[in-house]
Design a protein around this motif. Structure first.
Motif, mmCIF file in Angstrom:
data_model
loop_
_atom_site.group_PDB
_atom_site.id
_atom_site.type_symbol
_atom_site.label_atom_id
_atom_site.label_comp_id
_atom_site.label_asym_id
_atom_site.label_seq_id
_atom_site.Cartn_x
_atom_site.Cartn_y
_atom_site.Cartn_z
ATOM 1 N N UNK A 256 65.146 -59.616 7.271
ATOM 2 C CA UNK A 256 64.549 -59.168 8.525
ATOM 3 C C UNK A 256 63.279 -58.391 8.215
ATOM 4 N N UNK A 257 62.294 -58.549 9.084
ATOM 5 C CA UNK A 257 60.978 -58.048 8.726
ATOM 6 C C UNK A 257 60.734 -56.637 9.201
ATOM 7 N N UNK A 258 61.771 -55.953 9.609
ATOM 8 C CA UNK A 258 61.564 -54.553 9.922
ATOM 9 C C UNK A 258 61.390 -54.258 11.394
ATOM 10 N N UNK A 259 61.201 -55.264 12.254
ATOM 11 C CA UNK A 259 61.202 -54.998 13.691
ATOM 12 C C UNK A 259 62.433 -55.690 14.264
ATOM 13 N N UNK A 260 63.499 -54.933 14.393
ATOM 14 C CA UNK A 260 64.762 -55.497 14.873
ATOM 15 C C UNK A 260 65.061 -55.061 16.291
ATOM 16 N N UNK A 261 64.664 -53.836 16.628
ATOM 17 C CA UNK A 261 65.013 -53.273 17.931
ATOM 18 C C UNK A 261 63.767 -52.692 18.589
ATOM 19 N N UNK A 479 52.681 -56.457 9.834
ATOM 20 C CA UNK A 479 53.449 -55.367 9.239
ATOM 21 C C UNK A 479 54.349 -55.886 8.124
ATOM 22 N N UNK A 480 54.950 -57.064 8.341
ATOM 23 C CA UNK A 480 55.847 -57.569 7.294
ATOM 24 C C UNK A 480 55.036 -57.932 6.059
ATOM 25 N N UNK A 481 53.802 -58.391 6.254
ATOM 26 C CA UNK A 481 52.938 -58.670 5.095
ATOM 27 C C UNK A 481 52.614 -57.360 4.379
ATOM 28 N N UNK A 482 52.212 -56.356 5.170
ATOM 29 C CA UNK A 482 51.897 -55.043 4.578
ATOM 30 C C UNK A 482 53.085 -54.501 3.799
#
Ligand SMILES: [Zn+2]
Length: 493
Positions: A256-261, A479-482
């Motif tokens: 998961x790329x960190x934005x879940x909620x 953001x997931x790339x960063x």
């Protein structure tokens, strides 16, 4: 005054699951004044934690090895190895046990146990330590009369497929999985959309379209994969274009790329109507309509969990709005408003993120209008309270908030064809307490008769929600790339 969150469920009726590398336990929770509390002794079983008895100040010390946490009865503060930290609700001492807000457990136990501790509100799981969490990533491949939906898992997981009248569900019986869904919508008429409903069984839903005729499921072991083949009506003649086959997977499914909620906050509500257009349209109504559309878009197309601070016409104070976001441990907080000024010609959208100072006069005016008349200056500058607030809340997220604001404004400006009013900073009280990247969007000027009319049309509400979705999606990708770059070889500490 604390208003209980209107949506969604009152969570305290069911226990939370505590997951460690070696065990899995259910731990009961209780509701107190809208906060969900858990006994920290129950959560930390097996980690050798000692708890001192309560002293004359109503404080007790929890010790594990060289680390210690001091809890104060009735206070939303804890001392962690000497540093003061805020909790979302006061700690309680009952029957010689310490009840703390569930969302504060990572903050308390992480440093105390010297381990990563994570709270996943969607699945109601507390993860203690290094636990391997399988990931499932979903991809779709569409041709004329066939849609392949491919579930790639990072390790062998038990898939269960069930067919209902208008949907197919795929469940994964694991305590916790990380999920990634296709960002692009499926547009075939065979499948309408795919979303992750979550819950105990980690259920995915494939919503069937009007052309759907039949489905075949097959599973393979290596790499672990489930493939659904959905066939549609009006199959073309033999010899049509071949269906693309998913490429072989070379790496484990993307985590998961960190934005879940995401928590969306429709501004105002109840007697507090917000701005009123010249034709009588109320800000509180149009922002709720846009927020609901955005929720559906985000759930269906990005596969994230979305909560609204209010899903009905109810008044909420500003602190409660961020408290809801904090309680759900949201990854993003988006407050939606409509702008208003005396000059009827003013138009366009603006996106704000928090700062101590307004970036210009107009930004300050909007900040006052949206109810931040008592900005951060309440606590004396430099006072402990102010520093803690600053430390705990928005400060560490300003850069991400700025990036999110910019992406949203890019997309909004593109669809509203309005003069881009741009990204601004202002001391919005509603953003102050948010412990995640947070922005406030003024989607248009309700004081402008033209924009007022647009705002009340469902077409325009859809357009705005679509632009917000694309802005969030773009932010999420970047953001997931960063983060991928930042954490390249290792994982979390
Ligand atoms: Zn407003």
């Amino acid at each position: 005054m604390l208003v209980a969150p209107p949506t969604p469920v009152e969570p305290a009726t069911s226990p939370v699951t505590v997951l460690t590398a070696t065990q899995r336990r259910e731990v009961p929770t209780i509701l107190r004044d809208g906060a969900e509390l858990v006994a920290i002794e129950d959560v930390a079983v097996g980690f050798g934690m000692t708890v001192s008895s309560k002293d004359s100040r109503g404080a007790a010390t929890l010790v594990v090895g060289p680390h210690e946490v001091v809890l104060y009865e009735g206070k939303s503060l804890a001392s962690i190895d000497g540093d003061l930290r805020l909790l979302s609700a006061p700690a309680q001492n009952e029957k010689n046990r310490w009840l703390v807000p569930v969302d504060g457990v990572p903050r308390l136990l992480g440093p105390l146990l010297d381990l990563p501790v994570d709270w996943r509100p969607a699945q109601r799981v507390l993860v203690l330590g290094h636990v391997s969490i399988p990931s499932v990533s979903v991809a779709t491949f569409t041709s004329a009369d066939l849609v392949r939906v491919v579930f790639d898992a990072s390790e062998g997981v038990p898939f269960r497929v069930e067919q209902g009248s208008d949907e197919i569900t795929v469940s994964v019986a694991r305590d916790l999985i990380d999920v990634s869904l296709p960002a692009e919508p499926v547009s075939s008429g065979i499948v309408e959309w795919i979303q992750f409903r979550g819950g105990r069984d980690n259920t995915f839903v494939v919503r069937l379209g009007p052309r759907f005729r039949e489905v075949r499921a097959r599973e393979q072991e290596s790499p672990p994969r489930l493939v659904l083949e959905l066939r549609g009506e009006a199959a073309s003649a033999e010899g049509g274009p071949p269906t693309p086959t998913p490429p072989p997977r070379s790496a484990p499914a993307r985590p998961a790329d960190g934005v879940r909620t995401v928590v969306i906050d429709p501004g105002h509500g109840g007697d507090e109507v917000g701005a009123r257009g010249p034709g009588g349209t109320l800000e509180k109504d149009v922002v709720l309509a846009i927020a609901r559309r955005l929720r559906d878009e985000l759930v269906n197309k990005l596969g994230v969990q979305v909560f609204l601070t209010r899903d009905r016409d109810v008044e909420l104070d500003l602190d409660t709005r961020t408290a809801i976001a904090n309680n759900y441990k949201a990854d993003l907080f988006i407050s939606i408003h409509a702008n208003s000024v005396r000059a009827p010609g003013a138009k366009g959208s603006e996106v704000y993120f928090l700062s101590y100072q307004a970036s210009d006069e107009a930004a300050h005016r909007v900040a006052l209008l949206e109810g931040i008349a008592e900005p951060l200056g309440r606590a004396a500058p430099g006072s402990a309270l102010e520093l803690i607030l600053w430390d705990m809340a928005q400060a560490e997220h300003l850069e991400e908030s700025s990036a999110l604001a910019t992406r949203i404004q890019d997309e909004l400006g593109a669809v509203t064809h309005s003069r881009i009013r741009g990204v601004k900073q202002a001391p919005f009280r509603v953003l102050v307490g948010a412990t995640m990247p947070a922005v406030l969007v003024e989607v248009a000027f309700i004081s402008n008769p033209e924009e007022e009319q647009l705002l009340s049309s469902t077409d325009y509400q859809k357009t705005v929600a679509g632009a917000l979705l694309r802005g969030i999606a773009r932010y999420r990708r970047e953001r997931s790339v960063r983060q991928g770059r930042a954490t390249a070889p290792a994982g979390r500490p």
